[in-house]
Design an enzyme around this catalytic site. Structure first.
Site: not given
Length: 519
Positions: A243-244, A219-221, A119, A38
């Site tokens: 993402a991050e 997704n993740g880590n 989300c 977002v």
């Protein structure tokens, strides 16, 4: 292939591909994927990521209802270009028809439509979308099947796991059966967010991968390229979404860590080509400069970035960062580690110097809970040392006053003279009592005294919004109107009574005459 006004594909020869045909022939078998974020995965950022190895990008999450009904929102959201492919546009919502309407308008600008089912934020809970739909399988089945049947492009989904592994597998299989053509699984539960994010569980992703037949992303880590390859090998998925990790280093898929000013300058150049709101720009620069802005000596730079709202100001911050740290990067100076504000939070176990793009490592949920517990114990400890706050002159002030001074420092556009004038205006007192007067009061009174004056002297004060005279006049006009209307009704009812009496008399006379004739 020609698109009509609704974005529908008009060529009958074009058939919708599904599953791995879609993944390979339309998306190009991507392994490196930029997540939907977002206000962060806008066109300028997507183009930057593609420059550094991203093979598929998602749009930011769009609200289906706004997208379908607000022309301006839709125009701002549909910012793309010929080089921005392959692209998947993501929507959130809880109504199948609303999401369908939005998807029909967007399908001519992307390669697939994604439904946000992952989300975990509070805004998703209030709006009843994202991961807060994960227990409503009947509704989700309807949404996915509706889009699968009515769209000319595939529908995909992004989900989070349940604590129950078997339930997670059934969840994924339900979406696959409803028509989902590509599934992204985030290996965290809905509750794992913010300070409680923790580590994503790839074993859940691997279990889902074994049970479904459609393409799948994990997704993740993902902190670096080595994590991407390790995830691919461990889970067996087709691609990995970041993402991050991508926000802190958009070159993550190249496996390099360029200087932050280099990436920032490239991004600002793309913003000139593909404009976006200044809040997006500020957010990206804070992510890129995270480790630098956490250094105490860079507090002024942090404030300058926080208050910046023009491209020139953003360029100035980037130039200052470059001029300070580039000599260390070139080896012209020897870098000595600087003091940080919160070394535990930022995990100052940095493997690289702070001026190079690298991930932000959160503290573990256990460490966070321990910190909260310590703060709670300190709060009730009668022997604790009370924190003291001082102004620039060294005078002790309250915590509330300190917070006001810090807020004022974040508004550099206001001069000391303006601030002093503001305080001087507050020294004007009511003519009747010792309370401060209203700044717009015509009678130079406080609100209480002004209300009493208006009531007794029948007057108005627009400054205080007290309209006694106007309301009395309005009430009087209403009474006069109501009284006249009542009198008219009485006159009409009197006439009606007389007519009724006349009619009844005639009827009675006729009845008597009829009786006489009968006799």
């Amino acid at each position: 292939m020609v698109n009509n006004e609704n974005g529908e594909i008009a060529s009958a020869a074009c058939s919708k591909l599904s599953g791995y045909d879609f993944y390979q022939r339309i998306l190009g078998s991507p392994r490196y994927v930029v997540a939907p974020m977002v206000d962060q995965s806008e066109l300028a950022w997507r183009m930057l990521c593609r420059r550094y190895g991203a093979e598929l990008c998602y749009s930011p999450m769009y609200h289906a209802n706004l997208f379908a009904n607000d022309v301006k929102y839709r125009k701002d959201a549909l910012q793309t270009c010929a080089e921005d492919r392959p692209l998947i546009i993501q929507f959130c919502g809880n109504d199948s028809q609303q999401i369908l309407e939005a998807a029909l308008l967007a399908q001519g600008h992307c390669d697939a439509i994604d439904i946000n089912l992952g989300c975990p934020q509070a805004i998703a809970k209030r709006g009843h979308y994202g991961s807060f739909l994960q227990d409503e399988w009947e509704l989700l089945e309807k949404i996915v099947s509706t889009l699968h049947e009515k769209l000319s492009i595939p529908v995909t989904c992004k989900i989070r796991i349940f604590e129950d592994r078997e339930k997670t597998i059934r969840y994924a299989k339900m979406l696959e059966a409803a028509g989902c053509q590509l599934l992204t699984v985030h290996g965290r539960t809905r509750e794992q967010k913010g300070p409680l994010t923790g580590v994503a569980d790839w074993s859940y992703i691997r279990s889902v991968r074994k049970e479904i037949k459609i393409p799948m992303f994990a997704n993740g880590n993902i902190l670096g390229l080595e994590d991407v390859h390790r995830c691919l090998d461990t889970t067996g998925v087709d691609g990995v979404m970041s993402a991050e990790g991508n926000l802190h280093n958009p070159a993550i898929f190249r496996g390099i860590s360029p200087p932050v000013w280099q990436i920032a300058k490239e991004y600002l150049e793309l913003v000139n080509q593909y404009p976006c709101p200044t809040s997006y720009i500020r957010g990206h620069l804070f992510k890129l400069f995270h480790h630098i802005m956490n250094i105490n000596q860079n507090a002024e730079l942090r404030e300058q970035l926080a208050t910046g709202n023009q491209m020139e100001q953003f360029h100035q911050v980037v130039d200052k960062v470059q001029s300070k740290y580039e000599p260390y990067q070139k080896g012209e100076l020897i870098y000595t580690p600087e003091e940080t504000e919160s070394p535990s939070d930022s995990g100052q176990n940095l493997l690289l110097p702070p001026w190079l793009c690298q991930p932000y490592i959160r503290i573990s949920p256990e460490s966070h809970r321990q910190k909260i517990a310590e703060k709670e114990r300190d709060a009730i400890d009668p022997n604790r040392t009370k924190r003291q706050y001082f102004d620039k002159e060294g005078n002790e002030i309250s915590r509330k006053r300190m917070k006001k001074l810090r807020r004022r420092q974040r508004r550099p556009s206001k001069t000391e003279a303006q601030i002093q004038l503001r305080h001087e205006r507050r020294l004007a007192y009511c003519n009747e009592c010792s309370n401060p007067q209203g700044t717009k009061c015509e009678f130079h009174l406080c609100r209480v005294c002004c209300r009493d004056k208006c009531f007794t002297e029948n007057c108005d004060c627009p400054g205080h919004g007290i309209l006694i005279k106007s309301r009395r006049a309005k009430a009087k006009r209403y009474e006069e109107h109501h009284s006249n209307q009542h009198q008219e009704e009485n006159i009409d009812s009197g006439v009606a009574t007389e007519n009724l009496y006349f009619d009844s008399t005639v009827i009675n006379d006729g009845a008597v005459a009829a009786t006489d004739n009968t006799i």
